[in-house]
Design a protein around this motif. Structure first.
Motif, PDB file in Angstrom:
ATOM      1  N   THR A 174      99.701  19.508   1.515  1.00  0.00           N
ATOM      2  CA  THR A 174     101.438  19.938   1.695  1.00  0.00           C
ATOM      3  C   THR A 174     100.931  21.348   1.896  1.00  0.00           C
ATOM      4  OG1 THR A 174     101.512  20.057  -0.948  1.00  0.00           O
ATOM      5  CG2 THR A 174     101.821  17.603   0.742  1.00  0.00           C
ATOM      6  N   THR A 175     100.271  22.378   0.433  1.00  0.00           N
ATOM      7  CA  THR A 175     100.930  23.766   0.445  1.00  0.00           C
ATOM      8  C   THR A 175      99.801  25.044   2.383  1.00  0.00           C
ATOM      9  OG1 THR A 175      99.224  23.628  -1.595  1.00  0.00           O
ATOM     10  CG2 THR A 175     100.094  25.872  -0.842  1.00  0.00           C
ATOM     11  N   GLU A 195     100.341   8.587  -3.569  1.00  0.00           N
ATOM     12  CA  GLU A 195     100.717   8.577  -2.580  1.00  0.00           C
ATOM     13  C   GLU A 195     102.000   9.595  -2.230  1.00  0.00           C
ATOM     14  OE1 GLU A 195     103.043   5.153  -3.901  1.00  0.00           O
ATOM     15  OE2 GLU A 195     105.165   6.028  -3.261  1.00  0.00           O
ATOM     16  N   ILE A 196     101.610  10.615  -3.950  1.00  0.00           N
ATOM     17  CA  ILE A 196     102.837  11.755  -3.411  1.00  0.00           C
ATOM     18  C   ILE A 196     101.727  12.779  -3.005  1.00  0.00           C
ATOM     19  CG2 ILE A 196     100.710  12.986  -5.370  1.00  0.00           C
ATOM     20  CD1 ILE A 196     103.507  14.211  -6.382  1.00  0.00           C
ATOM     21  N   MET A 197     100.268  12.866  -1.921  1.00  0.00           N
ATOM     22  CA  MET A 197     100.265  13.610  -0.920  1.00  0.00           C
ATOM     23  C   MET A 197     100.816  12.880   0.316  1.00  0.00           C
ATOM     24  SD  MET A 197      96.336  13.454   0.315  1.00  0.00           S
ATOM     25  CE  MET A 197      95.380  15.230   0.408  1.00  0.00           C
ATOM     26  N   MET A 198     100.721  11.611   0.572  1.00  0.00           N
ATOM     27  CA  MET A 198     101.088  10.916   1.486  1.00  0.00           C
ATOM     28  C   MET A 198     102.464  11.078   1.917  1.00  0.00           C
ATOM     29  SD  MET A 198      98.566   7.528   1.992  1.00  0.00           S
ATOM     30  CE  MET A 198      99.058   6.381   0.164  1.00  0.00           C
ATOM     31  N   ARG A 199     103.476  10.675   0.908  1.00  0.00           N
ATOM     32  CA  ARG A 199     104.579  11.572   0.829  1.00  0.00           C
ATOM     33  C   ARG A 199     104.777  12.580   1.254  1.00  0.00           C
ATOM     34  NH1 ARG A 199     108.214   7.837  -0.819  1.00  0.00           N
ATOM     35  NH2 ARG A 199     107.690   5.770  -1.851  1.00  0.00           N
ATOM     36  N   GLY A 200     104.189  13.755   1.004  1.00  0.00           N
ATOM     37  CA  GLY A 200     104.620  14.980   1.375  1.00  0.00           C
ATOM     38  C   GLY A 200     104.098  14.909   2.233  1.00  0.00           C
ATOM     39  N   ILE A 201     102.889  14.686   3.004  1.00  0.00           N
ATOM     40  CA  ILE A 201     102.309  15.217   3.905  1.00  0.00           C
ATOM     41  C   ILE A 201     103.126  14.267   5.341  1.00  0.00           C
ATOM     42  CG2 ILE A 201     100.766  14.479   6.294  1.00  0.00           C
ATOM     43  CD1 ILE A 201      99.594  16.827   3.959  1.00  0.00           C
ATOM     44  N   ALA A 202     103.708  13.765   4.987  1.00  0.00           N
ATOM     45  CA  ALA A 202     104.149  12.732   6.073  1.00  0.00           C
ATOM     46  C   ALA A 202     106.133  12.960   6.346  1.00  0.00           C
ATOM     47  CB  ALA A 202     105.051  11.562   5.627  1.00  0.00           C
ATOM     48  N   ARG A 203     106.544  13.679   5.150  1.00  0.00           N
ATOM     49  CA  ARG A 203     107.774  14.671   5.373  1.00  0.00           C
ATOM     50  C   ARG A 203     107.650  16.245   6.468  1.00  0.00           C
ATOM     51  NH1 ARG A 203     108.065  16.228   0.037  1.00  0.00           N
ATOM     52  NH2 ARG A 203     107.690  18.397   0.748  1.00  0.00           N
ATOM     53  N   LEU A 204     106.142  16.414   6.151  1.00  0.00           N
ATOM     54  CA  LEU A 204     105.817  17.884   7.127  1.00  0.00           C
ATOM     55  C   LEU A 204     105.630  17.796   8.410  1.00  0.00           C
ATOM     56  CD1 LEU A 204     103.588  19.937   4.287  1.00  0.00           C
ATOM     57  CD2 LEU A 204     105.906  20.510   4.527  1.00  0.00           C
ATOM     58  N   VAL A 214     100.561   6.234   7.764  1.00  0.00           N
ATOM     59  CA  VAL A 214      99.697   5.897   6.378  1.00  0.00           C
ATOM     60  C   VAL A 214      99.042   5.336   6.152  1.00  0.00           C
ATOM     61  CG1 VAL A 214     101.588   7.869   5.368  1.00  0.00           C
ATOM     62  CG2 VAL A 214     102.110   5.261   5.497  1.00  0.00           C
ATOM     63  N   SER A 215      97.939   5.231   5.429  1.00  0.00           N
ATOM     64  CA  SER A 215      97.600   4.043   4.415  1.00  0.00           C
ATOM     65  C   SER A 215      97.283   3.651   3.908  1.00  0.00           C
ATOM     66  CB  SER A 215      95.706   4.279   4.930  1.00  0.00           C
ATOM     67  OG  SER A 215      95.035   2.818   4.641  1.00  0.00           O
ATOM     68  N   LEU A 216      98.085   2.197   3.446  1.00  0.00           N
ATOM     69  CA  LEU A 216      98.770   1.789   1.886  1.00  0.00           C
ATOM     70  C   LEU A 216      97.823   1.543   1.074  1.00  0.00           C
ATOM     71  CD1 LEU A 216     102.342   1.240   2.364  1.00  0.00           C
ATOM     72  CD2 LEU A 216     101.363   3.894   2.027  1.00  0.00           C
ATOM     73  N   PHE A 255     108.276   5.528   4.197  1.00  0.00           N
ATOM     74  CA  PHE A 255     108.753   6.296   3.722  1.00  0.00           C
ATOM     75  C   PHE A 255     110.018   7.073   3.706  1.00  0.00           C
ATOM     76  CE2 PHE A 255     103.633   7.746   2.228  1.00  0.00           C
ATOM     77  CZ  PHE A 255     104.049   6.727   1.278  1.00  0.00           C
ATOM     78  N   ALA A 256     111.306   6.629   2.956  1.00  0.00           N
ATOM     79  CA  ALA A 256     113.018   7.209   4.073  1.00  0.00           C
ATOM     80  C   ALA A 256     112.482   8.918   3.901  1.00  0.00           C
ATOM     81  CB  ALA A 256     113.332   6.755   2.565  1.00  0.00           C
TER      82      ALA A 256
END
Lengths: 256, 313
Positions: A174-175, A195-204, A214-216, A255-256
């Motif tokens: 994400t950086t 999950e934290i990575m997927m949420r972060g990348i999805a937001r960016l 995303v693949s869960l 992801f909201a």
């Protein structure tokens, strides 16, 4: 939703290799499933030693249609994966698959973003779209980025990050993500990892105006949408099953 | 063996329901049947007992819902289902063309709810209603009715009053006296009894010192519960007249034969569907071969044939 075609098949172990501590790459001879598989789908592996009532869901990593084989990567996390790691060339497992809905294959030049075992299903996409993808991979340290050599034949560009700075950029995926998507014209982002990575990348990705999938991962029993072990909440309130409706979802769906 | 020969060996009838085989699927382990359509011939299953259905949609329990155990598994799904209206309007039209006997497992939060569910299912497309008074994973309803003979009888009476369909009551093994439960529901009008539901269990993660399951406890199923199930079928078979559907850890035809010998008229395959999604068809073929080897003409010839050792004087 109609499920894609799937079969059960006896599959023999062609190769088994410990590619990093407790991480294995297994190649299975499974012609019917190899033929049907699409990038991002998974299989349910039955270990035949009599000790396991449940199959283990594992993402398909690479397919070799000429030889009728596919590969899987897994980390030893319990008794099932440990028993799987003890199998040698010529021994059999039973495989159910290919299962679930994979990644959208219409992207022309997507950025793949992965961490940990999440790099396994993304590899199937890199292979299927040979030369079309770049990969951004993150790990705790250089040792966790052994994946580079597996991606090398299929991707144009590889970007690395490590939490400890021992390889590539110091930090998380994400950086560096915002700069990377500025430098190149991507038409989509596919992400699989913690999950934290997927949420972060999805937001960016959303901020950059890029469609993102995303693949869960979830514990599952049947893998067919019947047992409801892997139900998740989606943004609009509907319940979905990771095994059947996923494992790949549009980021805004989950992801909201 | 020819298909016709196999069909003749396995065909049976339960309370007027014609079945191609005496093998049903356990509720919650086979979805609505359609999920397995690619993998097994649905028309060759005796009946599909669909996932536990409630009046309103239920989201089920949070957190981890399954765990593997030695020779079995724990689950705490918590009756996630879309509710009876969605089942009737969307699911039922979709699964009708498969030609299966459709048995709907119902669960209510009150006696009245069971009656309402039965009324809504009193339609030609449904072969029978299975009354779930034994789910260990929900707070209201379920097990509350399944551990008290009077409450179980009250639910059974209410369902019978609202439907002409054969009513199957599914009993919980989490009781001291299974025979008392069986007699109570038979006296209240149950047309069939199915047993067993799962045994209440628990698993603890020794790394985190926390329960593995999100609901803390869950229902144990699989081969590890089979001896308990066979014992209960045998005890109940001697105490009631109504047919019994036996279930609990059936993975092979030999497992199924134990239940028939103990007195079950039909069996259900549950957890085995996860291990091998072709289990129902495989067990059917194996069972037909077993019957032929033992010179039996039909599965009914095996029911209740347990031979007890002669008592010493």
């Amino acid at each position: 939703m109609i499920l894609p075609e799937k079969v059960t098949e006896a599959a023999s172990v062609i190769a088994q290799q410990e590619v990093a501590p407790d991480v294995f790459r297994m190649e299975l001879s499974s012609p019917a499933i190899t033929e049907l598989a699409k990038p991002g789908q998974f299989v349910q592996v039955r270990i035949l030693n009599g000790d396991h009532i449940l199959r283990r869901p594992l993402g398909i990593a690479e397919c070799d249609r000429t030889r009728g084989t596919f590969s899987l990567f897994y980390r030893i996390v319990g008794s099932g994966t440990r028993d799987l790691s003890l199998l040698v060339h010529g021994e059999n497992v039973n495989v159910l698959g290919p299962l679930g809905h994979g990644f959208d294959v219409s992207f022309q030049h997507p950025l793949l973003v992965g961490g940990g075992m999440g790099l396994s299903p993304l590899l199937s996409y890199a292979q299927a779209k040979r030369g079309a993808c770049d990969i951004l991979m993150g790990g705790k340290n250089a040792g966790e980025l052994f994946w580079q050599s597996f991606y090398a034949p299929y991707v144009e560009k590889t970007i690395l990050t490590t939490d400890d700075g021992s390889l590539g950029s110091h930090g998380f995926t994400t950086t560096v993500f915002p700069d990377i998507v500025k430098q190149e014209t991507y038409d989509g982002v596919l992400v699989c990892g913690p999950e934290i990575m997927m949420r972060g990348i999805a937001r960016l990705a959303k901020a950059a105006g890029l469609p993102c999938q995303v693949s869960l991962e979830k514990r599952m029993a049947c893998g067919l949408g019947a047992c409801l072990s892997c139900s998740i909440d989606t943004v609009n309130g509907a319940r979905k099953k990771v095994c059947k409706d996923g494992p790949v979802f549009w980021a805004e769906e989950v992801f909201a | 063996m020819t298909d016709a020969r196999e069909a003749a060996l396995l065909a049976t009838e339960l309370c007027g329901i014609k079945m191609q085989t005496p093998i049903l699927t356990g509720s919650g382990t086979f979805g609505f049947g359609e999920e397995f359509a690619d993998l097994t011939d649905l028309s060759r299953i005796g009946g599909v007992v669909v996932k536990g259905t409630t009046l309103k949609p239920r989201r089920g329990n949070d957190g981890v819902r399954i765990a593997e155990t030695p020779a079995g598994m724990l689950n705490c799904i918590g009756l996630e289902n879309p509710g009876i209206e969605v089942f009737l309007q969307k699911t039922l039209p979709r699964i009708r063309p498969y030609g299966m006997n459709i048995i709907v497992n119902v669960s209510g939060g009150s006696v009245e709810e069971y009656g309402l569910l039965a009324q809504k299912l009193d339609i030609p497309e449904i072969a029978a209603i299975e009354v779930n008074i034994s789910c260990p994973n929900v707070k209201e309803g379920g097990i509350v009715f399944g551990t008290d003979p009077d409450a179980a009888a009250a639910v059974t009476k209410e369902v019978k009053a609202h439907t002409k369909k054969p009513v199957i009551v599914k009993l919980s093994p989490n009781v001291t006296d299974i025979v008392a439960m069986a007699k109570a529901v038979e006296a209240a009008g149950a047309d069939m009894i199915s047993l067993i539901n799962t045994l209440l269990g628990m698993q603890i993660d020794t790394k985190t010192w926390k329960p593995v399951l999100g609901n803390i406890t869950g229902g144990l199923s699989g081969p590890c519960v089979k001896p308990v199930a066979v014992r209960m079928v045998w005890q109940v078979a001697q105490a009631v007249q109504v047919p019994i559907i036996g279930m609990g850890g059936i993975m092979t035809a030999e497992d199924a034969v134990e239940f028939f010998l103990a007195g079950a008229s039909a069996i259900a395959v549950g957890t085995a569907n996860f291990t091998d999604p072709t289990s129902t068809a495989r067990i059917a073929s194996e069972l037909a071969a077993y019957l032929e080897q033992h010179h039996l003409e039909n599965i009914r010839d095996l029911v209740g044939r347990l031979e007890l050792p002669a008592k010493e004087e």
